[in-house]
Scaffold this active site. Structure first.
Site, PDB file in Angstrom:
ATOM      1  CE  LYS A 209      -3.294   2.846   0.314  1.00 52.72           C
ATOM      2  NZ  LYS A 209      -4.143   3.142  -0.828  1.00 52.72           N
ATOM      3  CG  PHE A 254      -1.047   9.180 -10.915  1.00 53.82           C
ATOM      4  CD1 PHE A 254      -2.243   8.567 -11.254  1.00 53.82           C
ATOM      5  CD2 PHE A 254      -0.885   9.617  -9.605  1.00 53.82           C
ATOM      6  CE1 PHE A 254      -3.261   8.396 -10.325  1.00 53.82           C
ATOM      7  CE2 PHE A 254      -1.893   9.446  -8.663  1.00 53.82           C
ATOM      8  CZ  PHE A 254      -3.081   8.829  -9.034  1.00 53.82           C
ATOM      9  N   GLY A 262      -1.822  15.892  -3.456  1.00 54.78           N
ATOM     10  CA  GLY A 262      -2.369  16.336  -2.165  1.00 54.78           C
ATOM     11  C   GLY A 262      -3.334  15.293  -1.666  1.00 54.78           C
ATOM     12  CB  CYS A 265      -3.931   8.654   0.761  1.00 57.15           C
ATOM     13  SG  CYS A 265      -5.418   8.037   1.577  1.00 57.15           S
TER      14      CYS A 265
HETATM   15  N1  NAD Z   1      -9.639   7.605   2.481  1.00 54.85           N
HETATM   16  C1  NAD Z   1      -9.061   6.839   1.560  1.00 54.85           C
HETATM   17  O1  NAD Z   1      -9.200   7.052   0.355  1.00 54.85           O
HETATM   18  C2  NAD Z   1      -8.211   5.655   1.955  1.00 54.85           C
HETATM   19  C3  NAD Z   1      -7.848   4.721   0.968  1.00 54.85           C
HETATM   20  C4  NAD Z   1      -7.074   3.629   1.348  1.00 54.85           C
HETATM   21  C5  NAD Z   1      -6.632   3.501   2.649  1.00 54.85           C
HETATM   22  N2  NAD Z   1      -6.967   4.448   3.569  1.00 54.85           N
HETATM   23  C6  NAD Z   1      -6.483   4.265   4.936  1.00 54.85           C
HETATM   24  O2  NAD Z   1      -7.592   3.826   5.705  1.00 54.85           O
HETATM   25  C7  NAD Z   1      -7.481   4.307   7.052  1.00 54.85           C
HETATM   26  C8  NAD Z   1      -8.719   5.099   7.394  1.00 54.85           C
HETATM   27  O3  NAD Z   1      -8.762   6.217   6.535  1.00 54.85           O
HETATM   28  P1  NAD Z   1     -10.070   7.113   6.411  1.00 54.85           P
HETATM   29  O4  NAD Z   1      -9.807   8.067   5.307  1.00 54.85           O
HETATM   30  O5  NAD Z   1     -11.289   6.264   6.374  1.00 54.85           O
HETATM   31  O6  NAD Z   1      -9.996   7.897   7.830  1.00 54.85           O
HETATM   32  P2  NAD Z   1     -11.166   8.705   8.574  1.00 54.85           P
HETATM   33  O7  NAD Z   1     -10.489   9.651   9.489  1.00 54.85           O
HETATM   34  O8  NAD Z   1     -12.162   9.192   7.564  1.00 54.85           O
HETATM   35  O9  NAD Z   1     -11.907   7.580   9.447  1.00 54.85           O
HETATM   36  C9  NAD Z   1     -11.356   6.948  10.544  1.00 54.85           C
HETATM   37  C10 NAD Z   1     -12.501   6.582  11.482  1.00 54.85           C
HETATM   38  O10 NAD Z   1     -12.013   5.749  12.527  1.00 54.85           O
HETATM   39  C11 NAD Z   1     -12.746   6.057  13.688  1.00 54.85           C
HETATM   40  N3  NAD Z   1     -12.081   5.529  14.879  1.00 54.85           N
HETATM   41  C12 NAD Z   1     -10.948   5.979  15.486  1.00 54.85           C
HETATM   42  N4  NAD Z   1     -10.667   5.225  16.573  1.00 54.85           N
HETATM   43  C13 NAD Z   1     -11.626   4.272  16.638  1.00 54.85           C
HETATM   44  C14 NAD Z   1     -11.877   3.183  17.524  1.00 54.85           C
HETATM   45  N5  NAD Z   1     -11.065   2.929  18.553  1.00 54.85           N
HETATM   46  N6  NAD Z   1     -12.950   2.392  17.284  1.00 54.85           N
HETATM   47  C15 NAD Z   1     -13.783   2.635  16.253  1.00 54.85           C
HETATM   48  N7  NAD Z   1     -13.599   3.662  15.373  1.00 54.85           N
HETATM   49  C16 NAD Z   1     -12.541   4.463  15.577  1.00 54.85           C
HETATM   50  C17 NAD Z   1     -12.848   7.570  13.644  1.00 54.85           C
HETATM   51  O11 NAD Z   1     -13.863   8.069  14.501  1.00 54.85           O
HETATM   52  C18 NAD Z   1     -13.151   7.795  12.149  1.00 54.85           C
HETATM   53  O12 NAD Z   1     -14.539   7.804  11.893  1.00 54.85           O
HETATM   54  C19 NAD Z   1      -6.177   5.104   7.076  1.00 54.85           C
HETATM   55  O13 NAD Z   1      -5.139   4.252   7.492  1.00 54.85           O
HETATM   56  C20 NAD Z   1      -5.981   5.508   5.629  1.00 54.85           C
HETATM   57  O14 NAD Z   1      -4.650   5.776   5.326  1.00 54.85           O
HETATM   58  C21 NAD Z   1      -7.770   5.498   3.248  1.00 54.85           C
END
Ligand code: NAD
Length: 334
Positions: A209, A254, A262, A265
């Protein structure tokens, strides 16, 4: 018997994954510590912009296949497969902060009363899952069979629903054939459609990733570096990118010169990879990423300089009206 799924952390990734799993026919429970978010999702309201997601959530809350709760214990008692999708924000010195992940493991594992596969989907520093294994083992109630796997997520914001239902590849970081087969079962529909599956150990799955994002960032900075040379020489960077892109070893995607990368991620994941490599004593392996970041930062300065150059200047200050067309980091995103 239908696999029952929990999705822990219902942010961008988790809310989409939960809705996608419900669309695939699973009974899904979404868990988050943020009560307001849980209440909103249960009402079909999504606190960020993602095409098609509110409709999909509403559909499956109504169908009864998708529900939301703040109770991790409820999820522990209900589901067979637990996808962990909590945030891993940028922490000290650019390193990823995995404390939310630890909090989930510490609360979920002791509450398990049935065989469970815990599947990390959050983006984490390489080595995180292996470091969690003894913690999981120590917290597992006697007689309960618990496994940990890693299944990184490659969804693109703006296409998140499509990418969740039709992933272009699946990576399963596992420590046993049973975990691999459980994941093959969960993703049977995508696999039947032809999605390639890469089965690996835990560190490989984690590294896929971040290295994918580092590669994409490098590609963007590469074309922006070429843009700097184009500006000096009268060459045209868009034609250059078109010509490069026709080489299928390179590809056109890309290679859009502009403001740089930006979003939530790429910047975070590039810095986290550098921090982790340095922690491992291998900073030199990713030394080039400092250059990638420096080029990216220069592009912003360059745009500000360009804007300043067309404004009116009085007594060393710039005056004028500035319109920003498109305030998101890429089309169809928040
Ligand atoms: N957003 C993307 O496009 C994307 C794509 C691939 C991977 N990721 C990865 O996925 C992960 C999450 O990203 P995101 O964008 O969804 O983040 P986000 O901040 O939108 O969501 C994270 C959620 O986790 C919750 N949370 C925190 N602690 C918790 C707990 N103890 N129990 C239950 N819920 C809890 C928060 O309240 C929040 O709603 C990250 O590691 C990110 O790098 C994100």
């Amino acid at each position: 018997m239908t696999t029952r799924i929990s999705v822990i952390g219902t942010g961008y990734l988790g809310a989409t994954h939960a809705a996608g799993m419900a669309e695939l026919g699973y009974e899904v429970i979404g868990v988050d510590t943020d009560a307001a978010r849980i209440q909103a999702l249960a009402a079909g309201q999504v606190p960020f912009y993602e095409p098609g997601l509110p409709e999909l959530i509403t559909k499956h809350v109504a169908s009864g296949r998708l529900r939301f709760t703040t109770s991790l214990e409820e999820a522990a008692g209900t589901a067979d497969v637990h996808f962990v999708c909590v945030g891993t924000p940028q922490g000290v010195n650019g390193a990823a902060d995995v404390s939310f992940l630890h909090a989930v493991i510490d609360k979920l594992v002791p509450a398990l009363r049935r065989p469970a596969l815990i599947v990390g989907k959050s983006t984490v520093p390489v080595g995180t899952a292996e470091s969690l294994l003894p913690r999981v083992a120590a917290l597992t109630p006697r007689g309960v069979d618990v496994e940990l796997a890693w299944n990184p997520e490659f969804l693109r914001e703006g296409h998140a629903v499509h990418d969740t239902l039709h992933p272009n590849r699946l990576v399963f970081g596992v420590t046993s054939p049973a975990a691999e087969w459980a994941l093959r079962n969960v993703y049977a529909a995508a696999i039947a459609e032809g999605a390639p599956v890469v089965v690996s150990n835990l560190p490989t799955a984690e590294l896929v990733k971040v290295s994918a994002n580092a590669f994409l960032a490098t590609k963007i900075s590469f074309i922006n570096a070429m843009a700097e040379l184009c500006e000096l020489t009268g060459a045209d960077v868009t034609s250059l990118a078109d010509a490069l892109g026709h080489d299928d070893r390179i590809g056109r995607k890309f290679l859009g010169a502009g403001l740089g990368y930006g979003g939530g991620c790429l910047p975070k994941d590039v810095r986290a990879l550098v921090a982790r490599a340095e922690e491992l004593g291998s900073g030199r392996s990713v030394e080039f990423l400092h250059g990638v970041e420096a080029i990216n930062d220069r592009r912003r300065d360059r745009v500000v300089d360009e804007a300043l150059s067309v404004l009116r200047h009085v007594d060393g200050r710039a005056f004028g009206r500035v319109a920003v067309l498109g305030a998101s980091f890429k089309p169809l995103s928040d």
